[in-house]
Design a protein around this motif. Structure first.
Motif, mmCIF file in Angstrom:
data_model
loop_
_atom_site.group_PDB
_atom_site.id
_atom_site.type_symbol
_atom_site.label_atom_id
_atom_site.label_comp_id
_atom_site.label_asym_id
_atom_site.label_seq_id
_atom_site.Cartn_x
_atom_site.Cartn_y
_atom_site.Cartn_z
ATOM 1 N N LEU A 442 15.919 -1.062 -105.172
ATOM 2 C CA LEU A 442 17.018 -0.253 -105.700
ATOM 3 C C LEU A 442 18.163 -0.331 -104.698
ATOM 4 C CD1 LEU A 442 18.380 1.971 -107.402
ATOM 5 C CD2 LEU A 442 17.028 3.654 -106.145
ATOM 6 N N ASP A 443 19.331 -0.735 -105.185
ATOM 7 C CA ASP A 443 20.505 -0.821 -104.310
ATOM 8 C C ASP A 443 21.556 0.125 -104.886
ATOM 9 O OD1 ASP A 443 22.891 -1.471 -103.153
ATOM 10 O OD2 ASP A 443 22.890 -3.589 -103.730
ATOM 11 N N ASP A 444 21.894 1.183 -104.129
ATOM 12 C CA ASP A 444 22.888 2.115 -104.674
ATOM 13 C C ASP A 444 24.189 2.052 -103.887
ATOM 14 O OD1 ASP A 444 22.056 3.265 -102.371
ATOM 15 O OD2 ASP A 444 21.159 5.041 -103.296
ATOM 16 N N SER A 445 24.447 0.867 -103.317
ATOM 17 C CA SER A 445 25.641 0.745 -102.474
ATOM 18 C C SER A 445 26.837 0.182 -103.251
ATOM 19 C CB SER A 445 25.330 -0.177 -101.300
ATOM 20 O OG SER A 445 25.135 -1.497 -101.781
ATOM 21 N N LYS A 496 30.694 -0.145 -102.841
ATOM 22 C CA LYS A 496 31.412 1.092 -103.217
ATOM 23 C C LYS A 496 32.762 1.227 -102.536
ATOM 24 C CE LYS A 496 28.090 4.526 -104.660
ATOM 25 N NZ LYS A 496 26.683 4.438 -104.389
ATOM 26 N N ASP A 523 29.894 4.464 -109.039
ATOM 27 C CA ASP A 523 28.530 4.715 -108.614
ATOM 28 C C ASP A 523 27.544 4.110 -109.617
ATOM 29 O OD1 ASP A 523 26.338 5.766 -107.364
ATOM 30 O OD2 ASP A 523 26.507 7.715 -108.364
ATOM 31 N N ALA A 525 23.673 1.849 -109.982
ATOM 32 C CA ALA A 525 22.446 1.477 -109.276
ATOM 33 C C ALA A 525 22.040 0.092 -109.750
ATOM 34 C CB ALA A 525 21.348 2.491 -109.580
ATOM 35 N N LYS A 526 21.691 -0.759 -108.787
ATOM 36 C CA LYS A 526 21.222 -2.109 -109.136
ATOM 37 C C LYS A 526 19.722 -2.150 -108.877
ATOM 38 C CE LYS A 526 21.662 -6.900 -107.561
ATOM 39 N NZ LYS A 526 22.266 -7.742 -106.522
ATOM 40 N N GLY A 571 24.557 5.271 -111.712
ATOM 41 C CA GLY A 571 24.062 5.647 -110.396
ATOM 42 C C GLY A 571 23.054 6.787 -110.420
ATOM 43 N N LYS A 572 23.281 7.746 -111.284
ATOM 44 C CA LYS A 572 22.392 8.921 -111.277
ATOM 45 C C LYS A 572 20.986 8.562 -111.788
ATOM 46 C CE LYS A 572 23.617 10.818 -115.874
ATOM 47 N NZ LYS A 572 23.305 9.568 -116.526
ATOM 48 N N GLY A 574 19.273 5.821 -110.947
ATOM 49 C CA GLY A 574 18.631 4.823 -110.097
ATOM 50 C C GLY A 574 17.163 5.086 -109.817
ATOM 51 N N GLU A 575 16.865 6.253 -109.270
ATOM 52 C CA GLU A 575 15.475 6.538 -108.872
ATOM 53 C C GLU A 575 14.549 6.569 -110.087
ATOM 54 O OE1 GLU A 575 13.907 6.428 -106.229
ATOM 55 O OE2 GLU A 575 15.526 6.415 -104.752
#
Ligand code: ADP
Ligand code: ASP
Ligand code: MG
Length: 589
Positions: A442-445, A496, A523, A525-526, A571-572, A574-575
């Motif tokens: 998971l990449d959230d950058s 970002k 924002d 998530a990848k 983004g929200k 992602g997890e």
């Protein structure tokens, strides 16, 4: 005693003289002290001729009977090869796939290897015989003959080398190695001294017909070094190993798939699950989908474009018709006059401005790009088929692929294989071609920028990415597609902290092209799923779509390669997305 697998392709056994020449090569290897397994293809264009014969009887031959027919080509050549060796005074035995014990699943014409028994082979080798194995074929649970897909003898050879723990796997063919692109199309292409598994996997699946891409999956999974060389000379050729020739070169090869078709599902309901309904039905028919581009929906509707091999267009359209009965109606357009031109290189993952150079080359050659997708180590573009050669040439020149590198570092491990004990080999034999997932990241950058309404003309993508590269921004994923003849959406992801600057570049462009509109999401998530066989196992993207849609997560962007599938979600999510993917792939991790 060392063991060597030597594979001879169709042209290399096209007539009796060539069969005798190949036989002499195998004998020479045996006299040098090796045990020798030969894998042989059908003579010359024999397989094409058999396909043509079937076509004269019926347009839709039953797949089982097609395999029965095609497997005869290899049976002819192994028998002749054994006779040739015998005539030269040495001992040989020919074996069909069934006689060796190459067990496959029952996917006729595209079967996958489940296991190979080595007892019979080893017994003949220990008796001093040269074993001649029929390439391309196996047998399923019900004793039906199966074939592995066109070009599949390479896969037989590498699979045998893997299970026999061979010291070398030589692919003897009608070129003297792997080139930066097909040397028959571009004579100025350069022969490379070595190419990494990952690069060769991408090149092979993007059109470099010199190796069957599934053979490279085996080679990578079982660490088999492959030596591609000429049947007709003793030039050293090319090694396919884990290390690339030069790790810092952005692009090391280019490939062309001439016969592609592009399909767009226009105005599909933009709700989780739609892609799943479409792609699962295509995967059920074992069609490999590439270049999937989902445009961010306007007004609750989205466009989904993707490519399939041209000869699988009809069955793909059939699958979409079926999906429509579930998702509700939407329009479908298709274009079967397109070709895919791609570049591949390990260094791309760490260098800015690679995409930009490719788009510039195409724009200078006045070639319009119909679709773009990227992954860590490749960029693919879709162009008109009659511009495909010009596109390949432009790109090959732009990256100076014909130039010799100044120096090539020596191979660190000399291409040798790690030791493996008997238990390890038995374990590996189970379901050899099974999908393998190594990790889920998971990449959230990153954030996403989308430019809506990009005019369908050469040079626009080039300008966007030139200006972004000039601003020193590293672009990660890029997807673009023209849903119909109109305007495109072009989406890309950047770190970002570069979102604002990227938006400024995009908005500046909008001054010159009034139709452009820019939107962005700071924002995203990848999620990256990495492993082996991710594209050739047609169900991977589907499982991802299903897992995410069941969790209520919408996929904003997707790209696929042989070793990785990446999706962008909000983004929200992602997890939550990572947990869903870990769960759905738990059986293959
Ligand atoms: P075989 O019958 O020996 O399996 P193939 O026809 O399957 O041979 O593969 C060899 C051919 O692959 C070459 O004749 C060449 O035209 C083509 N080819 C495509 N891309 C490449 C490349 N990058 N390097 C070398 N050959 C290539
Ligand atoms: N004879 C088969 C084909 O032409 C398999 C091979 O040559 O690899 O596709
Ligand atoms: Mg081949």
């Amino acid at each position: 005693m060392s063991l060597i697998v030597q594979k001879f392709g169709g042209t290399s056994v096209a007539d009796c003289e060539k069969i005798l020449a190949a036989a002499r090569k195998a004998i020479r290897a045996q006299q040098d002290g090796h045990q020798v397994v030969m894998v042989v293809s059908a003579m010359g264009k024999n397989t094409d001729m058999l396909v043509d014969l079937a076509g004269q009887i019926t347009e839709r031959p039953p797949a089982r009977e097609m395999d029965m027919l095609l497997s005869t080509g290899e049976q002819v050549s192994v028998a002749l090869m054994a006779m040739a060796i015998d005539s030269l005074g040495f001992s040989a035995v020919s074996l069909t796939g069934a006689q060796i014990g190459i067990r496959t699943d029952s996917t006729h014409t595209k079967a996958r290897i489940l296991s190979i028994s080595t007892d019979r082979l080893q017994h003949h080798l220990d008796a001093g015989k040269i074993v001649i194995a029929a390439g391309f074929q196996g047998i399923d649970e019900e004793f039906n003959i199966t074939t592995l897909g066109r070009g599949g003898s390479d896969t037989t050879a590498v699979a045998l080398a893997a299970v026999l723990h061979a010291d070398a796997c030589e692919i003897h063919t009608d070129v003297d190695g792997v080139y930066t692109t097909d040397p028959r199309i571009m004579p100025e292409a350069r022969r490379v001294s070595r190419v990494s598994y990952d690069e060769m996997l991408e090149l092979a699946s993007l059109g470099a017909g010199v190796m069957h891409s599934r053979s490279i999956e085996f080679a990578k999974k079982f660490s088999v070094p492959i030596h591609v060389r000429s049947s007709f000379s003793d030039i050293p050729g090319t090694m396919i190993v884990s290390e690339p020739e030069l790790s810092d070169r952005a692009v090391s090869g280019a490939a062309l798939t001439r016969d592609e078709a592009k399909i767009t599902a226009v105005g599909v309901p933009d709700v989780p699950g739609t892609s799943y309904e479409i792609f699962s039905r295509i995967a059920d028919r074992n069609v490999t989908v590439d270049m999937i581009v989902q445009n961010i929906g306007d007004g609750g509707r989205a466009d989904i474009s993707f490519t399939v091999p041209r000869d699988e267009l009809a069955v793909t359209l059939e699958a979409i018709d079926e999906a429509r009965t579930v998702t509700g109606d939407f329009d479908v357009t298709h274009d079967d006059q397109v070709a895919k031109v791609s570049v591949v290189g390990m260094g791309m993952a760490t260098q800015a401005g690679v995409a930009d150079r490719m788009f510039l080359a195409l724009s200078e050659a006045e070639i319009n790009i119909k679709m773009i997708t990227t992954s860590e180590i490749k960029i693919s573009t879709l162009v008109e088929r009659d511009q495909a050669l010009a596109a390949l040439r432009a790109v090959h020149n732009a990256f100076a692929l014909d130039q010799n590198p100044e120096s090539i570092p020596p191979l660190a491990d000399a291409g040798s294989r790690p030791p493996s004990d008997a238990a390890d080999i038995v374990h590996q034999l189970q379901n050899m071609e099974r999908l393998r997932i190594d990790k889920i990241d998971l990449d959230d950058s990153q954030g996403r920028v989308t430019i809506h309404g990009v005019p369908n003309a050469p040079g626009v993508a080039e300008r966007v990415f030139r200006e972004i590269a000039e601003a020193g921004i590293f672009v990660d994923m890029i997807v673009q597609s023209y849903p119909s003849d109109g305007e495109a959406n072009l989406s890309f992801t950047v770190p970002k902290e570069s979102i604002e600057q990227s938006k400024i570049v995009a908005e500046n462009l909008a001054k010159d092209f009034p139709s452009l509109q820019v939107s962005s999401s700071p924002d995203v998530a990848k999620l990256s799923v990495s492993g082996i066989g991710l594209r050739s196992h047609t169900g991977v993207a589907i499982r991802m779509f299903r897992a995410l849609s069941e969790t209520g997560i919408n996929v904003q962007m997707i790209n696929t390669s042989e070793v990785r599938v990446n999706v962008i979600v909000d983004g929200k999510d992602g997890e939550k997305a990572r947990a869903a993917l870990e769960e759905v792939f738990s059986d293959v991790m």
